[in-house]
Design a protein around this motif. Sequence first.
Motif, short mmCIF file in Angstrom:
data_model
loop_
_atom_site.label_atom_id
_atom_site.label_comp_id
_atom_site.label_asym_id
_atom_site.label_seq_id
_atom_site.Cartn_x
_atom_site.Cartn_y
_atom_site.Cartn_z
N ALA A 281 0.82 -1.22 0.00
CA ALA A 281 0.00 0.00 0.00
C ALA A 281 0.85 1.27 0.00
O ALA A 281 0.33 2.37 -0.17
N ALA A 282 2.16 1.12 0.17
CA ALA A 282 3.05 2.29 0.18
C ALA A 282 3.07 2.94 -1.20
O ALA A 282 2.96 2.26 -2.22
N ASP A 283 3.20 4.24 -1.20
CA ASP A 283 3.17 5.03 -2.44
C ASP A 283 4.49 5.79 -2.58
O ASP A 283 4.96 6.40 -1.63
N ARG B 118 8.62 9.58 10.73
CA ARG B 118 7.56 9.78 9.75
C ARG B 118 7.22 8.47 9.05
O ARG B 118 6.06 8.18 8.77
N PHE B 119 8.25 7.66 8.78
CA PHE B 119 8.03 6.37 8.15
C PHE B 119 7.22 5.45 9.07
O PHE B 119 6.28 4.79 8.63
N LEU B 120 7.54 5.44 10.35
CA LEU B 120 6.80 4.65 11.32
C LEU B 120 5.32 5.05 11.33
O LEU B 120 4.43 4.20 11.26
N GLU C 245 -0.24 3.97 9.61
CA GLU C 245 -1.45 4.49 8.96
C GLU C 245 -1.92 3.61 7.81
O GLU C 245 -3.08 3.21 7.75
N ILE C 246 -1.00 3.29 6.88
CA ILE C 246 -1.44 2.54 5.69
C ILE C 246 -1.76 1.08 6.00
O ILE C 246 -2.54 0.46 5.29
N GLU C 247 -1.17 0.55 7.07
CA GLU C 247 -1.44 -0.84 7.43
C GLU C 247 -2.52 -0.98 8.48
O GLU C 247 -2.89 -2.10 8.85
N GLY C 248 -3.01 0.16 9.01
CA GLY C 248 -4.04 0.11 10.03
C GLY C 248 -3.55 -0.53 11.32
O GLY C 248 -4.28 -1.30 11.95
N ALA D 134 3.55 -1.42 14.15
CA ALA D 134 4.31 -0.95 12.98
C ALA D 134 5.80 -0.93 13.29
O ALA D 134 6.62 -1.31 12.45
N ARG D 135 6.15 -0.51 14.50
CA ARG D 135 7.57 -0.49 14.90
C ARG D 135 8.16 -1.89 14.84
O ARG D 135 9.26 -2.09 14.33
N GLU D 136 7.42 -2.88 15.31
CA GLU D 136 7.89 -4.27 15.27
C GLU D 136 7.98 -4.77 13.83
O GLU D 136 8.92 -5.47 13.47
N ASP D 137 7.02 -4.40 13.01
CA ASP D 137 7.04 -4.79 11.59
C ASP D 137 8.27 -4.21 10.90
O ASP D 137 8.96 -4.91 10.15
#
Length: 109
Positions: free
Chosen positions: A23-25, A38-40, A45-48, A54-57
């Motif tokens: 989903a990243a653009d 900002r990336f985190l 946001e995009i992964e819900g 998200a940090r772990e991902d």
Amino acid sequence: MKWHHVAENWPAFYEAIIDKWPAADEAELDEIDGDQRRFLRYIAEIEGMERDEAREDIREWLAGEIPSDVVMDEMHDGVSIRNSSKYVGEGEDEYDDDARFGDDDQDDD
């Protein structure tokens, strides 16, 4: 890999980022410009996801290897070559010229 590898070579990681998070653009990644916070927020946001998720991902993604087309310096190349030795058959040398790759069954002239 470390975040500084990503930040220093930000555009070169776009493909790897989009592979991991489809989903990243690219336009949004341009705006982020390697800023880790900002990336985190963006990935959350995009992964819900919650930020901790998200940090772990991202941490798991960073645990992978640096894509070979990202870091192009002699020091890294040497490490990559040495690491590749686990894929080289017995009796072969990972430092050999690979111009003849695939001709193992042929006799040398």
